[in-house]
Enzyme design. Structure first.
Site, mmCIF file in Angstrom:
data_model
loop_
_atom_site.group_PDB
_atom_site.id
_atom_site.type_symbol
_atom_site.label_atom_id
_atom_site.label_comp_id
_atom_site.label_asym_id
_atom_site.label_seq_id
_atom_site.Cartn_x
_atom_site.Cartn_y
_atom_site.Cartn_z
ATOM 1 N N ASP A 280 43.049 48.373 37.768
ATOM 2 C CA ASP A 280 44.283 49.123 38.484
ATOM 3 C C ASP A 280 44.536 48.738 39.939
ATOM 4 O OD1 ASP A 280 42.103 50.751 39.315
ATOM 5 O OD2 ASP A 280 42.556 52.442 38.285
ATOM 6 N N ASP B 256 43.239 57.790 40.034
ATOM 7 C CA ASP B 256 42.307 56.966 40.032
ATOM 8 C C ASP B 256 40.922 57.429 40.122
ATOM 9 O OD1 ASP B 256 40.932 54.457 39.636
ATOM 10 O OD2 ASP B 256 40.219 54.282 41.651
ATOM 11 N N ASP C 148 39.134 49.955 35.313
ATOM 12 C CA ASP C 148 39.071 50.667 36.521
ATOM 13 C C ASP C 148 39.118 49.782 37.716
ATOM 14 O OD1 ASP C 148 38.652 53.249 38.047
ATOM 15 O OD2 ASP C 148 36.840 52.346 38.390
ATOM 16 N N ASP D 252 38.044 58.965 37.408
ATOM 17 C CA ASP D 252 36.758 58.671 37.588
ATOM 18 C C ASP D 252 35.876 59.633 37.311
ATOM 19 O OD1 ASP D 252 37.400 55.874 37.689
ATOM 20 O OD2 ASP D 252 37.078 55.972 40.094
#
Length: 200
Positions: free
Chosen positions: A68, A85, A65, A89
């Protein structure tokens, strides 16, 4: 609360590795989706009765995470990448409490409260970000983000530590969920109060 202190230590190696991945042809969206898949795998491992083992894919998903964004900065940042993203999450953050509810039905009430607190906190976070963007506000205190990141008592670092603690001590899920959920609600209320001062 801790993100701004952790970022100076984790961003340089992430950025170096991100440049390496970008040079090898990796895309930021691809890294996001791999991280998402690994995070969902962690939730599945919890649900199927092995929370101790879930800490490995859980932490790996959080590293991805962070990677990226590093890959995006080394290639090209896009609004869709930022959107993807944050969506991944939020799904991951919901999947872990749900997995603990599946692991043991006795966890269901605490898991529901935790999910409620995540929902309330997430709404305060995203609503604030939208209004901040509308006003042209920006912040890099928690690292370079694709949207305005409003600080709070609980941020990404605290949530990762909390999830890892749940995996190590699953028998304490109920009290830990009630405590963390309460702190999430406090964070949301504080963020709303701050928004009232800033946005009125």
């Amino acid at each position: 609360m801790l993100d701004r202190f952790v970022r100076p230590y984790i961003d340089p190696p992430l950025n170096r590795f991100g440049r390496t991945l970008a040079g090898a042809g990796a895309t930021a969206d691809g890294v996001t989706l791999v991280g998402f898949a690994v995070g969902i795998l962690a939730a599945a491992v919890i649900a199927f009765g092995a929370p101790g083992w879930a800490i490995l894919p859980l932490l790996a998903s959080r590293v991805l995470d962070g990677l990226d964004g590093a890959v995006a900065r080394a290639t090209k940042t896009t609004d869709f990448g930022g959107y993807l993203d944050i969506w991944c999450d939020f799904v991951f953050y919901g999947a872990v409490p749900f997995a603990f509810a599946l692991l043991d039905p006795a966890n269901a009430m605490a898991a529901a409260f935790l999910l409620l607190s995540f929902y309330v906190n997430g709404a305060s976070f995203l609503g604030y970000s939208i209004m901040a963007e509308k006003r042209g506000l920006s912040s890099t205190a928690q690292g370079v983000k694709s949207l305005f990141y409003s600080a709070g008592l609980l941020e990404g670092t605290e949530t990762i530590v909390f999830f890892a603690l749940l995996c190590i001590l699953p028998q304490l899920f109920i009290p830990l969920a009630w405590i963390f959920g309460s702190l999430c609600l406090f964070t949301a209320v504080a963020r709303v109060a701050n928004a009232r001062n800033l946005l009125t």
